[in-house]
Design a protein around this motif. Sequence first.
Motif, mmCIF file in Angstrom:
data_model
loop_
_atom_site.group_PDB
_atom_site.id
_atom_site.type_symbol
_atom_site.label_atom_id
_atom_site.label_comp_id
_atom_site.label_asym_id
_atom_site.label_seq_id
_atom_site.Cartn_x
_atom_site.Cartn_y
_atom_site.Cartn_z
ATOM 1 N N THR A 1 0.843 -1.134 -0.106
ATOM 2 C CA THR A 1 0.042 0.092 0.056
ATOM 3 C C THR A 1 0.802 1.186 -0.181
ATOM 4 O O THR A 1 1.670 1.568 0.779
ATOM 5 N N ALA A 2 0.685 2.084 -1.065
ATOM 6 C CA ALA A 2 1.529 3.346 -1.099
ATOM 7 C C ALA A 2 1.234 4.267 -0.218
ATOM 8 O O ALA A 2 -0.115 4.569 0.248
ATOM 9 N N ASN A 3 2.148 4.974 0.202
ATOM 10 C CA ASN A 3 2.034 6.234 1.138
ATOM 11 C C ASN A 3 1.785 7.702 0.321
ATOM 12 O O ASN A 3 1.110 8.535 0.717
ATOM 13 N N LEU A 4 2.114 7.638 -1.030
ATOM 14 C CA LEU A 4 2.193 8.700 -2.114
ATOM 15 C C LEU A 4 1.396 8.486 -3.112
ATOM 16 O O LEU A 4 1.614 7.144 -3.518
ATOM 17 N N PHE A 5 0.898 9.286 -3.728
ATOM 18 C CA PHE A 5 0.368 9.166 -5.024
ATOM 19 C C PHE A 5 0.523 10.149 -5.883
ATOM 20 O O PHE A 5 0.821 11.439 -5.604
ATOM 21 N N ASP A 6 0.765 9.960 -7.289
ATOM 22 C CA ASP A 6 1.129 10.865 -8.204
ATOM 23 C C ASP A 6 -0.240 11.918 -8.413
ATOM 24 O O ASP A 6 -1.151 11.606 -8.076
ATOM 25 N N THR A 7 0.081 13.000 -9.409
ATOM 26 C CA THR A 7 -1.014 13.874 -9.833
ATOM 27 C C THR A 7 -2.324 13.052 -10.308
ATOM 28 O O THR A 7 -3.281 13.867 -10.283
ATOM 29 N N GLY B 1 -3.286 10.108 -9.449
ATOM 30 C CA GLY B 1 -3.847 9.200 -8.649
ATOM 31 C C GLY B 1 -2.891 7.713 -8.921
ATOM 32 O O GLY B 1 -3.536 6.483 -7.912
ATOM 33 N N ASN B 2 -1.885 7.226 -9.478
ATOM 34 C CA ASN B 2 -1.247 6.326 -9.242
ATOM 35 C C ASN B 2 -0.607 6.270 -8.204
ATOM 36 O O ASN B 2 0.495 7.081 -7.864
ATOM 37 N N PRO B 3 -0.112 4.996 -7.597
ATOM 38 C CA PRO B 3 0.645 4.702 -6.217
ATOM 39 C C PRO B 3 2.198 5.025 -6.706
ATOM 40 O O PRO B 3 2.540 4.721 -7.482
ATOM 41 N N ASN B 4 2.888 5.515 -5.373
ATOM 42 C CA ASN B 4 4.272 5.687 -5.703
ATOM 43 C C ASN B 4 4.931 4.330 -4.958
ATOM 44 O O ASN B 4 4.475 3.969 -4.107
ATOM 45 N N LEU B 5 5.783 3.462 -6.085
ATOM 46 C CA LEU B 5 6.117 2.405 -5.546
ATOM 47 C C LEU B 5 7.598 2.351 -4.836
ATOM 48 O O LEU B 5 8.200 1.522 -4.818
#
Length: 390
Positions: free
Chosen positions: A205-211, A213-217
Amino acid sequence: MNIFEHQRRRLLKYSLISGLGIFFSGHWSSVPGQAATLIRAAKNGLQPPDSNGVRLPKGFNSRIVVRSGQTLFGYNWHAAPDGGATFAVKEDGGWIYVSNSELENQAGGVGALRFNQKGDVIDAYAILKNTNRNCAGGHTPWQTWLSCEEVDKGQVWECDPFGKLAPRLRPALGTFSHEAVAVDFQKKQLYLTEDKPDGCLYRYTANLFDTIGNPNLDSGILEVAEVIDGHIGKVRWHALPDPQATDTPARYQIPQRTSFDGGEGIWYHNGIIYFSTKGDNRIWAYDTRIRQLSIVYNAALFINPVLTGVDNITANAAGELLVAEDQGNMQIVVVNRDTVLPLLQVINQNRSEITGPAFSPDGSRLYFSSQRGISGKPEDGITFEITGPF
């Protein structure tokens, strides 16, 4: 006779009479009946082998797209082709098929075949090189390929199927004997299998997402599953203290974790994560909405199971699972709520395995490989395309 044995014999009886309906209650309930075409196509059996050694239902055809060692557009198609996926090319209506190479000693990687709108191969190239035993992996909704290394210190590499961006190592997805990855398109979580006799099921589960809405891996939490009541029932997730397994293997860091016997293919469809385990020939279904795990196929419940050697998994738009066999009968088998039937069989390649099943983006073509071909050697892999009334 104890209660367990009575129940087992009763399941055997009903599974032989009525297929798999007893196991699939609820999992295929949202599938439109008119969309589930592959079981209907397979019900009349497979035809004799064609000139490529492939048995298919009536109306289907095969072609060999490429063989290991063959040079296409300057790229020497890799040995030991394994997990694969397709990606749409919006500019011209074509698509790309990516394929892992399960070679050891940093000889693995990922190759790509570029098709035009007519299905002609118009390019071939590498998108990952010098990695180790790239077995399966998974596609992402943001149009990348996650390639998994099946070794004790295995990693996940995120690759650009279009060949424009350099591959990126994703250590946040853990260090272990990676097999495959599936992305929950709704919750944007990743599920990962581990190919060990006491392997685990993991979730990122990502802590961050890009603009968009995709998860930061690179920033997130990696968890391991615990099935609270044994192997079927509610699932509890535990965060790993050391995803990189600096001192302790990932699968041993949480005492309460549940072990799965040889995790293989994994696929997301309509809120369900399906995955296979080769050690006990089972297909599992994890309902992400209610956190419930069940078994939807168990070869042990059949006197003469159609499906053994469960491995890579994909699905069609109707939600029918297509399961590739590692040896077994060298088949791709269709599994739905009622029935298990072979969709195709490759003959005279009993020392090989079926790998990398993937539909073209429009669902009209199916790609897969025989990893070691007729000889049983990695350098003799064959990649096929199937066309027909999909």
